[in-house]
Scaffold this active site. Structure first.
Site, short mmCIF file in Angstrom:
data_model
loop_
_atom_site.label_atom_id
_atom_site.label_comp_id
_atom_site.label_asym_id
_atom_site.label_seq_id
_atom_site.Cartn_x
_atom_site.Cartn_y
_atom_site.Cartn_z
N MET A 93 0.39 1.54 -6.61
CA MET A 93 1.62 0.83 -6.24
C MET A 93 2.75 0.99 -7.25
SD MET A 93 0.87 -0.33 -3.35
CE MET A 93 2.09 -1.58 -2.96
N HIS A 112 0.15 8.54 2.49
CA HIS A 112 1.10 7.53 2.95
C HIS A 112 0.81 7.21 4.42
CE1 HIS A 112 4.77 5.23 2.99
NE2 HIS A 112 5.00 5.74 4.18
N ASP A 148 8.01 8.88 -1.75
CA ASP A 148 7.29 9.49 -0.62
C ASP A 148 8.04 10.69 -0.05
OD1 ASP A 148 5.35 7.44 -0.79
OD2 ASP A 148 6.59 6.11 0.38
N GLU A 177 -6.67 8.41 7.64
CA GLU A 177 -6.42 8.69 6.21
C GLU A 177 -7.70 9.15 5.53
OE1 GLU A 177 -4.34 5.65 3.94
OE2 GLU A 177 -3.42 4.86 5.75
C1 GRF Z 1 -3.28 3.21 2.34
O1 GRF Z 1 -2.82 2.81 3.59
C2 GRF Z 1 -2.45 4.35 1.79
O2 GRF Z 1 -1.95 5.18 2.79
C3 GRF Z 1 -1.32 3.62 1.11
O3 GRF Z 1 -1.89 2.47 0.57
C4 GRF Z 1 -3.07 2.13 1.27
C5 GRF Z 1 -4.17 2.12 0.26
O4 GRF Z 1 -5.40 1.73 0.79
N1 GRF Z 1 -0.67 4.47 0.15
P1 GRF Z 1 -6.72 1.93 -0.07
O5 GRF Z 1 -6.46 1.24 -1.42
O6 GRF Z 1 -6.94 3.39 -0.26
O7 GRF Z 1 -7.80 1.27 0.69
#
Ligand code: GRF
Length: 203
Positions: A93, A112, A148, A177
């Protein structure tokens, strides 16, 4: 052999999907070396410990390169260097400083939860729902100095249904993802990615 460092701040499910993939595909030439969290309470730290991979927390008030140089020191302590390393942001973050990005130029990936360049930044799933798009998804891209905004390696789409909530949509995107990120890491490790300007070519 590519040395992998993963940066997290929270849940760590994408980190886990990469680590699971590497455990199940031993022929892939990547060695996960260190998981670094920007938050001491990150759930991902517990997930990482199941894999026996070293973890480190870098949590303080420093900003920009002052903070990032501490991250770089940890990466280099674990031999994740610009010459032999890959850094994956997985729910990390913090925005990276230009110095960090330049040091590991085209060796930092991020995932993302939208089809970039739509809906960068936070709460992308909610922004997609509020906008009323019919298709969204996820993107793995190189990290550059912007938000991003780096060259896109690969994307997966997810259809939005009329009765989706932010939670149901986020869950379906997350499933994709977990497939997309390990795939891209594997492409990178096999040197199958080349970059022409903004365009990423997968060979
Ligand atoms: C995911 O949705 C990713 O795309 C975004 O933040 C979230 C992280 O989830 N950047 P995690 O910590 O990998 O479970």
């Amino acid at each position: 052999m590519l040395n992998l460092g993963i940066l997290i701040s929270g849940r760590g499910s994408n980190m886990e999907s990469i680590l699971n993939y590497l455990r199940e595909n031993r022929t892939v030439d990547i060695c996960p070396k260190i998981i670094i969290s920007s938050k001491p309470e990150a759930e991902g730290l517990r997930r990482a410990s199941k894999f026996g991979i070293p973890t480190r927390v870098v949590y303080n008030d420093s900003k920009g390169w002052d903070y990032d140089s501490e991250i770089v020191n940890v990466l280099q302590e674990y031999n994740v260097n610009p010459e032999n390393g890959l850094v994956c942001l997985a729910g990390y973050m913090r925005l990276l400083s230009p110095e960090f990005v330049q040091k590991y130029k085209m060796r930092i990936l991020n995932i993302h939860p939208s089809l970039l360049p739509s809906f960068p930044g936070l709460n992308s799933q909610k922004k997609a729902l509020d906008y009323g798009v019919k298709v969204t998804g996820c993107t793995v891209h190189f990290v550059d100095e912007g938000l991003d905004s780096g060259p896109i390696i690969a994307q997966k789409h997810v259809l939005v249904s009329d009765n989706d909530t932010c939670e149901t949509l986020s869950d379906r995107i997350l499933e994709q993802e977990h497939i997309l990120y390990p795939y891209c890491v594997q492409l990178f490790s096999k040197n199958r990615i080349s970059i022409q300007g903004r365009k990423v070519i997968v060979n």
